[in-house]
Enzyme design. Structure first.
Site, mmCIF file in Angstrom:
data_model
loop_
_atom_site.group_PDB
_atom_site.id
_atom_site.type_symbol
_atom_site.label_atom_id
_atom_site.label_comp_id
_atom_site.label_asym_id
_atom_site.label_seq_id
_atom_site.Cartn_x
_atom_site.Cartn_y
_atom_site.Cartn_z
ATOM 1 N N LEU A 15 0.819 -1.216 0.000
ATOM 2 C CA LEU A 15 0.000 0.000 0.000
ATOM 3 C C LEU A 15 0.855 1.270 0.000
ATOM 4 C CD1 LEU A 15 -2.710 -0.978 2.669
ATOM 5 C CD2 LEU A 15 -2.974 -0.961 0.180
ATOM 6 N N THR A 61 10.804 -3.301 2.688
ATOM 7 C CA THR A 61 9.950 -4.182 3.465
ATOM 8 C C THR A 61 10.511 -5.599 3.410
ATOM 9 O OG1 THR A 61 7.663 -4.837 3.848
ATOM 10 C CG2 THR A 61 8.328 -4.597 1.544
ATOM 11 N N LYS A 65 15.073 -5.840 5.155
ATOM 12 C CA LYS A 65 15.436 -4.800 6.119
ATOM 13 C C LYS A 65 16.856 -4.976 6.669
ATOM 14 C CE LYS A 65 10.678 -3.733 7.416
ATOM 15 N NZ LYS A 65 9.701 -3.584 8.514
ATOM 16 N N ALA A 127 10.090 -12.500 18.952
ATOM 17 C CA ALA A 127 11.368 -11.867 19.296
ATOM 18 C C ALA A 127 12.257 -11.711 18.067
ATOM 19 C CB ALA A 127 12.086 -12.685 20.374
ATOM 20 N N ALA A 130 10.984 -7.647 13.823
ATOM 21 C CA ALA A 130 9.876 -6.708 14.045
ATOM 22 C C ALA A 130 9.870 -6.214 15.486
ATOM 23 C CB ALA A 130 8.544 -7.370 13.708
ATOM 24 N N THR A 152 11.089 -19.659 20.762
ATOM 25 C CA THR A 152 12.475 -19.976 21.119
ATOM 26 C C THR A 152 12.887 -18.997 22.219
ATOM 27 O OG1 THR A 152 12.823 -20.481 18.774
ATOM 28 C CG2 THR A 152 14.775 -20.398 20.176
ATOM 29 N N PRO A 153 12.844 -19.412 23.492
ATOM 30 C CA PRO A 153 12.974 -18.444 24.593
ATOM 31 C C PRO A 153 14.296 -17.696 24.641
ATOM 32 C CG PRO A 153 12.946 -20.712 25.417
ATOM 33 C CD PRO A 153 12.567 -20.768 23.978
#
Length: 267
Positions: A15, A61, A65, A127, A130, A152-153
């Protein structure tokens, strides 16, 4: 005339041209704004070719990035901390990388939706890049604390530690989300792209503001938030427009009005 574009792969759905042409009409600038489908493995050649054609700047985008971060010759503080670039400005022989995502999110939350972030408990799902891109602007609003939950902590824990100097943060496994009340839930996972929703405790959404970085009339996260009694539910269209406005000002020095553009795209 200003020469702009957006790079992505895929890019057909973007957009951004619509948004920036509306900004141009509003501010009186002559602007061309193209969609450029860059090869997955060769963003830099496409970007350099566009610069050689007299580009003034461009947006980036998914999935470029990080490529843009490496491509830039200079980085703003926002971009350095975000570890990714979504906007590039060409200034003489300099390629200046900026990240407007987090500022766009904060502007949408505070200006368009009227949400006060100070002293709030914020839960971010995911995480990845973004999340990294939005953390600093969120923490600058002085929330009570920001929790990062990820499948994935260790990624969530590392990100929380990296940003701890900017505010109170913690990271943990998605499965460890409890029913403890939170004020705001932000979905920064890519699961909406695949029509899915992370499997997390349902009670956590009760009376929480639920915000999806993805945009669409009804995303899987928004469906989940509705079923689980979120108090205010929004997609990320406002963020898309707000981050575009920050990019437009970065290029031209003039801040456009986003209210009418948001209204036009909602209708």
């Amino acid at each position: 005339m200003y020469k702009f574009a957006v790079f992505g792969n895929p890019i057909k759905h973007s957009l951004s041209p619509n948004i920036h042409i509306q900004f141009a009409q509003q501010t009186g600038f002559e602007v061309s704004y193209d969609k450029i489908l860059a090869p997955i493995d060769d963003f830099s050649s496409s970007a350099q070719a566009f610069i050689n054609q007299g580009a003034n700047g461009f947006n980036i985008t998914v999935p470029f990035k990080l490529d843009a971060f490496k491509f830039a010759s200079e980085l703003t503080l926002n971009a350095q901390i975000a570890g990714a670039v979504n906007t590039i400005k060409i200034e003489q022989d300099k390629i200046i990388g900026e990240n407007t995502d987090g500022i766009g999110l904060v502007n949408d939350l505070t200006h368009n939706l009227g949400i006060e972030l100070k002293d709030k408990v914020i839960l971010i799902l995911g995480a990845g890049g973004a999340t990294q891109g939005i953390l600093l602007p969120l923490l600058k609003q002085q929330p009570n604390h920001v929790m990062i939950a990820n499948r994935t902590p260790f990624k969530a824990i590392k990100l929380a530690k990296d940003f701890a100097k900017f505010g109170k943060t913690c990271g943990f496994d998605l499965d460890k989300i409890k029913h403890d009340p939170v004020n705001i839930i932000i979905n920064a996972t890519s699961t909406s792209l695949y029509g899915k929703m992370p499997d997390i405790a349902s009670g956590v959404a009760n009376n929480a503001i639920c915000y999806d970085l993805m945009y669409g009339k009804q995303t899987p996260f928004m469906d989940w938030a509705t079923i689980n009694h979120g108090s205010m539910i929004s997609d990320g269209l406002g963020m898309l427009i707000e981050q575009a406005a920050v990019a437009f000002e970065f290029w031209t020095g003039v801040k456009p009005n986003t209210e009418q553009v948001l209204s036009n795209l909602r209708s």
